[in-house]
Motif scaffolding. Sequence first.
Motif, PDB file in Angstrom:
ATOM      1  N   THR A  35       0.706  -1.196  -0.213  1.00  0.00           N
ATOM      2  CA  THR A  35       0.037  -0.091  -0.007  1.00  0.00           C
ATOM      3  C   THR A  35       0.863   1.231  -0.040  1.00  0.00           C
ATOM      4  OG1 THR A  35      -0.395  -0.027   2.448  1.00  0.00           O
ATOM      5  CG2 THR A  35      -1.810  -1.224   1.151  1.00  0.00           C
ATOM      6  N   ASP A  36       2.153   0.941   0.540  1.00  0.00           N
ATOM      7  CA  ASP A  36       3.106   2.363   0.532  1.00  0.00           C
ATOM      8  C   ASP A  36       4.219   1.900  -0.382  1.00  0.00           C
ATOM      9  OD1 ASP A  36       4.647   4.544   0.814  1.00  0.00           O
ATOM     10  OD2 ASP A  36       4.763   4.128   2.860  1.00  0.00           O
ATOM     11  N   LEU A  37       4.325   1.986  -1.643  1.00  0.00           N
ATOM     12  CA  LEU A  37       5.109   1.424  -2.483  1.00  0.00           C
ATOM     13  C   LEU A  37       6.611   1.944  -2.286  1.00  0.00           C
ATOM     14  CD1 LEU A  37       5.787  -0.357  -5.010  1.00  0.00           C
ATOM     15  CD2 LEU A  37       5.090   1.582  -6.413  1.00  0.00           C
ATOM     16  N   GLU A  38       6.579   3.363  -1.954  1.00  0.00           N
ATOM     17  CA  GLU A  38       7.893   3.978  -1.721  1.00  0.00           C
ATOM     18  C   GLU A  38       8.635   3.501  -0.646  1.00  0.00           C
ATOM     19  OE1 GLU A  38       9.385   6.202  -3.788  1.00  0.00           O
ATOM     20  OE2 GLU A  38       7.742   5.733  -5.197  1.00  0.00           O
ATOM     21  N   ALA A  39       7.896   2.801   0.427  1.00  0.00           N
ATOM     22  CA  ALA A  39       8.456   2.360   1.661  1.00  0.00           C
ATOM     23  C   ALA A  39       9.221   1.024   1.466  1.00  0.00           C
ATOM     24  CB  ALA A  39       7.471   2.156   2.812  1.00  0.00           C
ATOM     25  N   ILE A  40       8.874   0.344   0.151  1.00  0.00           N
ATOM     26  CA  ILE A  40       9.732  -0.830   0.012  1.00  0.00           C
ATOM     27  C   ILE A  40      10.959  -0.618  -0.891  1.00  0.00           C
ATOM     28  CG2 ILE A  40       9.280  -2.931  -1.707  1.00  0.00           C
ATOM     29  CD1 ILE A  40       6.344  -2.784  -0.899  1.00  0.00           C
ATOM     30  N   ILE A  41      10.999   0.475  -1.405  1.00  0.00           N
ATOM     31  CA  ILE A  41      12.214   0.895  -2.442  1.00  0.00           C
ATOM     32  C   ILE A  41      13.301   0.880  -1.733  1.00  0.00           C
ATOM     33  CG2 ILE A  41      13.180   2.209  -4.069  1.00  0.00           C
ATOM     34  CD1 ILE A  41      10.733   0.901  -5.143  1.00  0.00           C
ATOM     35  N   PRO A  42      13.350   1.586  -0.679  1.00  0.00           N
ATOM     36  CA  PRO A  42      14.839   1.513   0.177  1.00  0.00           C
ATOM     37  C   PRO A  42      15.018   0.111   0.780  1.00  0.00           C
ATOM     38  CG  PRO A  42      13.173   3.438   0.891  1.00  0.00           C
ATOM     39  CD  PRO A  42      12.611   2.446   0.137  1.00  0.00           C
ATOM     40  N   LYS A  43      14.275  -0.731   1.127  1.00  0.00           N
ATOM     41  CA  LYS A  43      14.499  -1.901   1.488  1.00  0.00           C
ATOM     42  C   LYS A  43      15.331  -2.663   0.344  1.00  0.00           C
ATOM     43  CE  LYS A  43      10.576  -2.117   4.460  1.00  0.00           C
ATOM     44  NZ  LYS A  43       9.279  -2.927   4.858  1.00  0.00           N
ATOM     45  N   ILE A  44      14.896  -2.543  -0.831  1.00  0.00           N
ATOM     46  CA  ILE A  44      15.478  -3.630  -1.887  1.00  0.00           C
ATOM     47  C   ILE A  44      16.861  -2.720  -2.288  1.00  0.00           C
ATOM     48  CG2 ILE A  44      15.154  -4.046  -4.122  1.00  0.00           C
ATOM     49  CD1 ILE A  44      13.052  -5.180  -2.469  1.00  0.00           C
ATOM     50  N   LEU A  45      17.068  -1.503  -2.182  1.00  0.00           N
ATOM     51  CA  LEU A  45      18.291  -0.915  -2.591  1.00  0.00           C
ATOM     52  C   LEU A  45      19.310  -1.056  -1.518  1.00  0.00           C
ATOM     53  CD1 LEU A  45      16.949   2.661  -3.854  1.00  0.00           C
ATOM     54  CD2 LEU A  45      17.846   0.703  -5.197  1.00  0.00           C
ATOM     55  N   ALA A  46      18.900  -1.296  -0.384  1.00  0.00           N
ATOM     56  CA  ALA A  46      19.984  -1.672   0.859  1.00  0.00           C
ATOM     57  C   ALA A  46      20.324  -3.073   0.652  1.00  0.00           C
ATOM     58  CB  ALA A  46      18.910  -1.523   2.258  1.00  0.00           C
ATOM     59  N   VAL A  47      19.852  -4.049  -0.186  1.00  0.00           N
ATOM     60  CA  VAL A  47      20.469  -5.141  -0.396  1.00  0.00           C
ATOM     61  C   VAL A  47      21.031  -5.185  -1.736  1.00  0.00           C
ATOM     62  CG1 VAL A  47      19.972  -7.799  -0.957  1.00  0.00           C
ATOM     63  CG2 VAL A  47      18.606  -6.541   0.926  1.00  0.00           C
ATOM     64  N   TYR A  48      20.471  -4.588  -2.711  1.00  0.00           N
ATOM     65  CA  TYR A  48      20.984  -4.612  -4.211  1.00  0.00           C
ATOM     66  C   TYR A  48      21.418  -2.918  -4.536  1.00  0.00           C
ATOM     67  CZ  TYR A  48      19.522  -9.373  -4.483  1.00  0.00           C
ATOM     68  OH  TYR A  48      18.979 -10.690  -4.060  1.00  0.00           O
ATOM     69  N   PRO A  49      22.364  -2.421  -3.873  1.00  0.00           N
ATOM     70  CA  PRO A  49      22.610  -0.974  -4.085  1.00  0.00           C
ATOM     71  C   PRO A  49      23.043  -0.412  -5.574  1.00  0.00           C
ATOM     72  CG  PRO A  49      24.525  -2.009  -3.064  1.00  0.00           C
ATOM     73  CD  PRO A  49      23.475  -2.878  -3.110  1.00  0.00           C
ATOM     74  N   PHE A  50      23.266  -1.516  -6.432  1.00  0.00           N
ATOM     75  CA  PHE A  50      23.793  -1.157  -7.591  1.00  0.00           C
ATOM     76  C   PHE A  50      22.649  -1.119  -8.857  1.00  0.00           C
ATOM     77  CE2 PHE A  50      23.537  -5.840  -7.037  1.00  0.00           C
ATOM     78  CZ  PHE A  50      23.074  -6.471  -8.093  1.00  0.00           C
ATOM     79  N   ILE A  51      21.272  -1.535  -7.926  1.00  0.00           N
ATOM     80  CA  ILE A  51      20.062  -1.412  -8.818  1.00  0.00           C
ATOM     81  C   ILE A  51      19.391  -0.058  -8.785  1.00  0.00           C
ATOM     82  CG2 ILE A  51      17.642  -2.475  -9.018  1.00  0.00           C
ATOM     83  CD1 ILE A  51      19.794  -4.363  -9.879  1.00  0.00           C
ATOM     84  N   LYS A  52      18.977   0.277 -10.036  1.00  0.00           N
ATOM     85  CA  LYS A  52      18.139   1.571 -10.153  1.00  0.00           C
ATOM     86  C   LYS A  52      16.740   1.297  -9.806  1.00  0.00           C
ATOM     87  CE  LYS A  52      21.024   3.066 -14.054  1.00  0.00           C
ATOM     88  NZ  LYS A  52      21.163   3.436 -15.384  1.00  0.00           N
TER      89      LYS A  52
END
Length: 521
Positions: free
Chosen positions: A460-477
């Motif tokens: 429901t809060d899509l923007e809250a998920i993005i940092p969690k993914i980037l923390a594990v995969y920092p090279f991903i856009k």
Amino acid sequence: MRILSTPKLQLRTKFTLRRKNAQNEDLPADLKTPARTRFAPSPTGFLHLGSLRTALYNYLLARATGGQFLLRLEDTDQKRLVPGAEDNIYDTLNWLGIKVDEGPTVGGPYGPYRQSDRSEIYTRYIDELLDKGLAYRCFCSKSRLDGLRDSARLLRPPTTVSYDRHCLRVYTREESDAKAARGEEFTVRFKSPDKYPEFDDLLHGYINWQPQVNPFDRRYEDPVLLKSDGLPTYHFANVVDDHLMEITHVIRGEEWLASTPKHIALYDAFEWKKPKFVHIPLLTTIDNRKLSKRTGDIDIMSLKNQGYLPEALINFAVLFGWAPKRVQGEKLHEIYDMDFLENHFNLEGLTVGNAKVDFQKLNYFNKHYLQRRLEDPDYLDKFSADIYGKLNQNRRITQDYVKKVLLKTGSSLTTLNSVFSESFRFYFERPTYTKEGLENVLEPEKVGIVELLAEQSDYTDLEAIIPKILAVYPFIKKKDIYQTIRYAISAGQPGTKLPDMIELLGNEEVVARLNSLKEIL
């Protein structure tokens, strides 16, 4: 269309045109008297785009001037009639909102409005021309006429007309009457004038169109007015009916320009007042080929079945050679509904050049009018109920859900049927992932993103998920993450914004689809 100078001898077809001026400035902005117009289709096929444009211009001129619009069926070519074509004409005009004032289904003071029911009328006027010596019976066999046609082509210079007036020269009127009384088969030919009169076309200007003849072996056009089966030809019935039905304006396709001198000669033979003629430009494809069934001249009801709306087709067709005159400073637009057209159509807006048919423009209009319809709560209820009825095998779907999808995605729909296309089907059933799609969207090093996304429980809060993914995969856009989610829930369909897609599908369904993609990977 070829414009040629006029030589002293009639050695070739002569068509000279004196256009009034390039901008048609002396055409009246509106007419002072009501126009009586007609649409006269032949039920030899279903009503298509070209016919719609002709019907529409005639209808709109009548409405804009407070006149009458007639429907007349020209069905004298009985061998070419197509079953269902007559009903198709009625159904199409009714669906489009083109209302007929007089015609086969509504009657009127000048009926019958079906030419096959008017034989006695045509016979009366054929007899009048025979009595005046302006027409004659022709008893020539088909083989003789074929021979004349072939020999005419071999003449130098060749000629476009082939009859030698044998039956006019050989038989007296009494002999002709006697042969007819004995039951011998004949046609009736018009004795065409030595020179056709010039005529004034309200769009093209003054036109002088003469047949190509050979001065050393004179042949004659002398068109057939009455066929051997007793039915009139188009040329004759057309003139008689337009006169008796008091038609004031004939708007038809440019392909009839060559026939107009024959028609005017018939008006002169009867000493009848001529209607005003307007020959509208040809319809062509984008690459300037003549529009035909093979190149997109589609019948209207098939477009309806594809999900196009009547108001979109009206807007689409009216611009095939017409545009309203703009007031200085007025913003340019192309959206014209029927109410506007019925009040503002005039001949001044017609153009001369060929009209190119671009179906992308039809999609543009349909998208506009569909979005406008979806703003109407009653239509939204009706449309969502119809879709729900076709989807009710899916127990997860409710009509209320369908309505929510339409409200959110209406601006992306092109036609009524778009709801069932690949671009929208994922709202009602889980998508099918393809090998090509997986290869394009999910590179091998990004597979772990799907696993991590599937572990998330709240979208429901899509923007809250993005940092969690980037923390594990920092090279991903960030855009790669969005594309991955979009692929999981819709197989990558573009159009609707991702947050709207997630809101419509619901958190539980989004997570389920991410898990389905994870299992495949």
